[in-house]
Design an enzyme around this catalytic site. Structure first.
Site, short mmCIF file in Angstrom:
data_model
loop_
_atom_site.label_atom_id
_atom_site.label_comp_id
_atom_site.label_asym_id
_atom_site.label_seq_id
_atom_site.Cartn_x
_atom_site.Cartn_y
_atom_site.Cartn_z
N LYS A 37 -30.33 -8.09 -11.85
CA LYS A 37 -29.32 -9.14 -11.78
C LYS A 37 -29.80 -10.40 -12.49
O LYS A 37 -29.01 -11.25 -12.86
CB LYS A 37 -29.04 -9.50 -10.31
CG LYS A 37 -28.52 -8.38 -9.47
CD LYS A 37 -28.37 -8.91 -8.01
CE LYS A 37 -28.14 -7.79 -7.05
NZ LYS A 37 -28.17 -8.27 -5.63
N GLY A 38 -31.10 -10.53 -12.63
CA GLY A 38 -31.72 -11.79 -13.03
C GLY A 38 -31.22 -12.43 -14.31
O GLY A 38 -31.25 -13.64 -14.45
N GLU A 93 -33.40 -10.08 -21.13
CA GLU A 93 -34.13 -10.04 -19.86
C GLU A 93 -34.34 -11.46 -19.32
O GLU A 93 -34.36 -12.42 -20.08
CB GLU A 93 -35.52 -9.41 -20.10
CG GLU A 93 -35.67 -8.01 -19.55
CD GLU A 93 -35.77 -7.96 -18.03
OE1 GLU A 93 -35.28 -8.86 -17.34
OE2 GLU A 93 -36.36 -6.99 -17.53
N ASP A 94 -34.54 -11.55 -18.03
CA ASP A 94 -34.88 -12.85 -17.45
C ASP A 94 -36.37 -13.13 -17.63
O ASP A 94 -36.76 -14.14 -18.20
CB ASP A 94 -34.48 -12.94 -15.97
CG ASP A 94 -35.02 -11.79 -15.11
OD1 ASP A 94 -35.66 -10.85 -15.65
OD2 ASP A 94 -34.80 -11.83 -13.89
N ASP A 97 -42.98 -9.47 -17.05
CA ASP A 97 -44.21 -9.71 -16.31
C ASP A 97 -45.22 -8.61 -16.71
O ASP A 97 -45.86 -8.73 -17.74
CB ASP A 97 -43.87 -9.69 -14.82
CG ASP A 97 -45.03 -10.03 -13.91
OD1 ASP A 97 -45.89 -10.84 -14.31
OD2 ASP A 97 -45.10 -9.50 -12.79
N LYS A 125 -44.35 -13.80 -19.23
CA LYS A 125 -45.66 -13.99 -18.60
C LYS A 125 -46.63 -13.05 -19.30
O LYS A 125 -47.05 -12.04 -18.75
CB LYS A 125 -45.60 -13.63 -17.11
CG LYS A 125 -44.68 -14.47 -16.26
CD LYS A 125 -44.99 -14.17 -14.80
CE LYS A 125 -43.83 -14.41 -13.90
NZ LYS A 125 -44.11 -13.90 -12.53
N PHE A 146 -44.68 -17.42 -9.58
CA PHE A 146 -43.43 -16.71 -9.33
C PHE A 146 -42.26 -17.66 -9.55
O PHE A 146 -42.16 -18.70 -8.91
CB PHE A 146 -43.41 -16.11 -7.92
CG PHE A 146 -42.38 -15.03 -7.78
CD1 PHE A 146 -42.66 -13.74 -8.22
CD2 PHE A 146 -41.14 -15.32 -7.24
CE1 PHE A 146 -41.68 -12.75 -8.13
CE2 PHE A 146 -40.17 -14.32 -7.15
CZ PHE A 146 -40.44 -13.04 -7.58
N ASP A 153 -34.29 -14.65 -8.80
CA ASP A 153 -34.38 -14.74 -7.33
C ASP A 153 -35.79 -14.51 -6.78
O ASP A 153 -36.68 -13.97 -7.44
CB ASP A 153 -33.49 -13.68 -6.69
CG ASP A 153 -34.13 -12.28 -6.79
OD1 ASP A 153 -34.51 -11.88 -7.91
OD2 ASP A 153 -34.29 -11.62 -5.74
N ARG A 159 -30.88 -17.90 -6.83
CA ARG A 159 -30.27 -17.58 -8.12
C ARG A 159 -29.35 -18.69 -8.60
O ARG A 159 -29.13 -18.87 -9.80
CB ARG A 159 -29.44 -16.29 -8.04
CG ARG A 159 -30.25 -15.03 -7.82
CD ARG A 159 -29.37 -13.81 -8.07
NE ARG A 159 -29.94 -12.59 -7.49
CZ ARG A 159 -30.84 -11.82 -8.08
NH1 ARG A 159 -31.31 -12.16 -9.26
NH2 ARG A 159 -31.29 -10.74 -7.49
P1 IMP Z 1 -42.18 -6.26 -14.90
O1 IMP Z 1 -41.71 -4.84 -14.83
O2 IMP Z 1 -43.43 -6.47 -14.10
O3 IMP Z 1 -42.31 -6.77 -16.31
O4 IMP Z 1 -41.13 -7.17 -14.15
C1 IMP Z 1 -39.84 -7.10 -14.52
C2 IMP Z 1 -38.86 -7.76 -13.59
O5 IMP Z 1 -39.40 -8.23 -12.38
C3 IMP Z 1 -38.30 -8.98 -14.27
O6 IMP Z 1 -37.28 -8.64 -15.17
C4 IMP Z 1 -37.80 -9.76 -13.09
O7 IMP Z 1 -36.51 -9.32 -12.75
C5 IMP Z 1 -38.80 -9.45 -12.01
N1 IMP Z 1 -39.79 -10.53 -11.99
C6 IMP Z 1 -40.99 -10.58 -12.62
N2 IMP Z 1 -41.60 -11.77 -12.43
C7 IMP Z 1 -40.74 -12.49 -11.67
C8 IMP Z 1 -40.76 -13.83 -11.17
O8 IMP Z 1 -41.70 -14.62 -11.36
N3 IMP Z 1 -39.68 -14.22 -10.43
C9 IMP Z 1 -38.63 -13.40 -10.18
N4 IMP Z 1 -38.54 -12.16 -10.67
C10 IMP Z 1 -39.59 -11.70 -11.39
MG MG Z 2 -35.30 -8.64 -14.71
#
Ligand code: IMP
Ligand code: MG
Length: 171
Positions: A37-38, A93-94, A97, A125, A146, A153, A159
């Site tokens: 949703k982000g 993407e939002d 990470d 990140k 975070f 969220d 959000r």
């Molecule tokens: P990844 O798979 O670890 O790269 O994380 C992907 C998803 O986790 C992102 O698209 C976000 O939706 C969520 N996410 C990662 N870091 C954060 C954060 O700091 N705040 C909120 N959501 C996060």
């Molecule tokens: Mg996301």
């Protein structure tokens, strides 16, 4: 919560990304895939700053539980409705990470035969990456923390905040 980027700073970053995307895709009509949703607020602002026509679709991935760490296991909980074959696809993407969710989505999309595939994220990140993913458009690069607000969220909260904040760690 600690303020990270203001509404003005976000608007400026979104405008900068939109200008680059509009120039890079000049004469084409890319398919923008928002990751729910982000990314819903970011995508909504981004498309309104573009000077090229686009098509919009959404996917929803699940990997996070209710905490702040990824489980590493990614599932598609809402799939695409558009045809990807032969399209210029831009994932919106939002936050990236570990990169686990995105690399999963990239594999999924590549198997459908797009003519190109790029990634745009509001926040990167980079230092936390566990798998390599090539990201073409980055709004902000941050080290750690975070993030919430502007569609993003923590446990389905925050959000609606118009700016970006870092959730403070418990003392
Ligand atoms: P990844 O798979 O670890 O790269 O994380 C992907 C998803 O986790 C992102 O698209 C976000 O939706 C969520 N996410 C990662 N870091 C954060 C954060 O700091 N705040 C909120 N959501 C996060
Ligand atoms: Mg996301």
């Amino acid at each position: 919560m600690v303020p990270l980027f203001s509404e003005d700073e976000i608007a400026e970053a979104v405008g900068r990304l939109a200008a680059r995307i509009s120039a890079d895709y000049e004469g084409r009509r890319p398919l923008l895939i928002g990751v729910l949703k982000g990314a819903f607020v970011f995508l909504a602002d981004l498309v309104r700053q573009l000077s090229i026509p686009v098509e919009v679709d959404f996917v929803r991935l699940s990997s996070y539980g209710s905490g702040t760490e990824t489980s590493g296991e990614v599932k598609v909980t809402k799939g695409l409705e558009s045809e990807v074959r032969g399209r210029d696809v831009l994932i919106v993407e939002d936050i990236i990470d570990t990169g686990l969710s995105l690399s999963f989505l990239v594999q999924e999309l590549l198997s459908k035969g797009p003519s190109s595939l790029r990634i745009c994220t509001l926040v990167d990140k980079k230092a936390r990456r566990q798998v390599e993913v090539e990201v073409h458009y980055v709004g902000f690069e941050i080290e750690e923390g975070f993030i919430v607000g502007y569609g993003i969220d923590y446990d389905e909260r925050y959000r609606e905040l118009p700016a970006l904040y870092v959730v403070e760690k418990a003392p």
